[in-house]
Scaffold this motif. Sequence first.
Motif, short mmCIF file in Angstrom:
data_model
loop_
_atom_site.label_atom_id
_atom_site.label_comp_id
_atom_site.label_asym_id
_atom_site.label_seq_id
_atom_site.Cartn_x
_atom_site.Cartn_y
_atom_site.Cartn_z
N ALA A 33 36.25 44.48 33.76
CA ALA A 33 37.09 44.20 34.26
C ALA A 33 36.34 43.85 35.70
CB ALA A 33 37.89 45.66 34.67
N PHE A 34 35.24 44.90 36.21
CA PHE A 34 34.49 44.21 37.60
C PHE A 34 34.11 42.27 37.73
CE2 PHE A 34 30.34 45.17 39.92
CZ PHE A 34 31.09 45.23 41.14
N VAL A 35 33.72 41.97 36.54
CA VAL A 35 33.27 41.12 36.05
C VAL A 35 34.42 39.78 36.45
CG1 VAL A 35 32.96 38.76 34.56
CG2 VAL A 35 31.24 40.99 34.44
N ALA A 42 37.09 35.29 46.80
CA ALA A 42 36.50 35.59 48.04
C ALA A 42 35.99 37.45 47.59
CB ALA A 42 38.09 36.32 48.58
N VAL A 43 36.08 37.96 46.46
CA VAL A 43 36.34 39.02 45.91
C VAL A 43 35.00 39.16 45.49
CG1 VAL A 43 36.17 41.19 44.00
CG2 VAL A 43 38.71 39.58 44.67
N GLY A 44 34.11 38.21 44.97
CA GLY A 44 32.78 37.92 44.59
C GLY A 44 32.00 37.86 46.16
N TRP A 112 44.35 40.73 43.21
CA TRP A 112 44.20 40.07 42.18
C TRP A 112 42.46 41.38 41.84
CZ3 TRP A 112 43.68 37.65 37.80
CH2 TRP A 112 42.65 36.82 36.91
N VAL A 113 42.26 41.98 42.76
CA VAL A 113 41.61 43.31 42.01
C VAL A 113 41.83 44.58 41.08
CG1 VAL A 113 39.74 45.14 43.12
CG2 VAL A 113 40.47 42.95 43.90
N LEU A 225 35.77 40.60 27.60
CA LEU A 225 36.75 39.83 29.07
C LEU A 225 37.49 39.51 27.55
CD1 LEU A 225 34.16 38.20 30.99
CD2 LEU A 225 36.12 39.59 31.82
N PRO A 226 38.78 38.35 28.31
CA PRO A 226 39.75 38.24 26.95
C PRO A 226 38.98 36.93 27.23
CG PRO A 226 40.68 39.44 28.88
CD PRO A 226 39.35 39.99 29.34
N PRO A 227 39.32 36.24 25.67
CA PRO A 227 38.22 35.11 25.71
C PRO A 227 38.96 33.74 26.71
CG PRO A 227 39.63 35.77 23.14
CD PRO A 227 40.02 37.13 24.53
#
Length: 279
Positions: A33-35, A42-44, A112-113, A225-227
Amino acid sequence: MKQHDPDPPPPPPGGVLWETAGDIRSLLALPAAFVLQVAHPAVGAGVDDHSVFRTDPWGRGERSLTSVLLWVYGGADAAEEGRRLRRIHRDIRGTDPHGRRYHALTPASYAWVHATGYPVARYARRYFARPFTQEEDERFYAEWLMVGRILGIHDRDMPQTVQEFRPYYDKVLADEIGRNTVVDELTSAHRAIPAPPGHRVLGLLWPVLRPALARTLRFLSIGLLPPEARSALGLPWTERQERRLRRWAVLVRWLVPRLPERLRYLPYARRARAAAPHR
């Protein structure tokens, strides 16, 4: 005297989130989830510029987990936690690697987060528990929207149904997210993770333990992570790795439901569940 709107209610006892958020299996999905969160530019950039995830990952992880549990199990404290998070994010701003200005509370990136928790939790559940029925999935998403309101996310900034979520999610994957410095660090098998503070024995063993932890975090971060998200980020995942994840998941899926509640649930969640009159 000015009248304030009432605080948004937290998810109800007995709901899907009360059953799942504090379950120890939820910890396994947090790295992925964090990735997916920080893959948004913007979050990164905000995490790269302002977070202590490199220097104090243990403290940051503990604070983040406590916050998540408060949203779900905190009762009246849930809304105050939401206000606290908005306060500390007000000054997080800067310029991303593309030269665009960002602010942590810009509605699209802030939403989005929160939104990433839904597809990652839903996908991880396919491995570690019985998949949701359609009705459970819709309840889960409705409760996740309740959490979003606690965080100050307006309904207009989040899809309001499971059916509306998919096109929103696909569009962000196609148009917004991508590899960046933080994504690459979080998915590196050679990530420089400092030893947990205050643990002398772990500190002595850390040169041996750190590489194994870094590989495990990479494995979970990519594998859960979902594919479609994995593909959008260009992160490698082999059939051999998939088989390994499935074998490991069989053990987790068999063992955890057989644990007593005091071992199956995180302490804050366990206390809240024990105190709830109906669940």
